[in-house]
Motif scaffolding. Structure first.
Motif, PDB file in Angstrom:
ATOM      1  N   THR A   5       0.851  -1.180   0.000  1.00 12.97           N
ATOM      2  CA  THR A   5       0.000   0.000   0.000  1.00 12.97           C
ATOM      3  C   THR A   5       0.889   1.232   0.000  1.00 12.97           C
ATOM      4  N   CYS A   7       0.857   5.189   1.238  1.00 14.63           N
ATOM      5  CA  CYS A   7       0.191   6.139   2.129  1.00 14.63           C
ATOM      6  C   CYS A   7       0.983   7.437   2.132  1.00 14.63           C
ATOM      7  N   SER A  55      -2.682  -7.959   5.971  1.00 18.98           N
ATOM      8  CA  SER A  55      -3.675  -7.062   5.398  1.00 18.98           C
ATOM      9  C   SER A  55      -4.190  -6.067   6.448  1.00 18.98           C
ATOM     10  N   ALA A  56      -4.430  -6.561   7.656  1.00 23.45           N
ATOM     11  CA  ALA A  56      -4.921  -5.685   8.732  1.00 23.45           C
ATOM     12  C   ALA A  56      -3.893  -4.620   9.083  1.00 23.45           C
ATOM     13  N   ASP A  59      -4.022  -2.003   6.311  1.00 26.29           N
ATOM     14  CA  ASP A  59      -5.260  -1.226   6.453  1.00 26.29           C
ATOM     15  C   ASP A  59      -5.158  -0.250   7.619  1.00 26.29           C
ATOM     16  N   TRP A  60      -4.629  -0.718   8.740  1.00 28.33           N
ATOM     17  CA  TRP A  60      -4.469   0.125   9.930  1.00 28.33           C
ATOM     18  C   TRP A  60      -3.559   1.308   9.621  1.00 28.33           C
ATOM     19  N   SER A  62      -2.981   2.705   6.737  1.00 22.71           N
ATOM     20  CA  SER A  62      -3.711   3.628   5.860  1.00 22.71           C
ATOM     21  C   SER A  62      -4.683   4.477   6.657  1.00 22.71           C
ATOM     22  N   GLU A  63      -5.376   3.872   7.603  1.00 23.58           N
ATOM     23  CA  GLU A  63      -6.311   4.608   8.456  1.00 23.58           C
ATOM     24  C   GLU A  63      -5.575   5.628   9.328  1.00 23.58           C
TER      25      GLU A  63
END
Length: 68
Positions: A5, A7, A55-56, A59-60, A62-63
């Motif tokens: 990802t 960011c 994945s988590a 995602d974390w 990115s958040e």
């Protein structure tokens, strides 16, 4: 397997690798790198758990960037 990802805080790459476990059981190592530097490491018992954790984490992150 790799996941990635991008960011505001940088480019993240997560790698899930099989490793030999004890008593002929395979374990899976999750490594996450940010711009080439390791930022997270975890060992999981199943491939599904390792992928979910990788994945988590992405995602974390990115958040976290979105919230700042």
């Amino acid at each position: 397997m790799t996941l990635e990802t991008r960011c505001r805080s940088g480019h993240y790459l997560a790698a899930v690798m099989a490793m030999d476990g004890d008593a002929n059981r395979t374990k899976y190592q999750v490594l996450v790198f940010r711009q080439g530097h390791e930022v997270y490491q975890q060992t999981e018992k199943t491939l599904d758990d390792a992928i979910r954790i990788a994945s988590a984490y992405l995602d974390w992150q990115s958040e976290q960037d979105f919230d700042s």
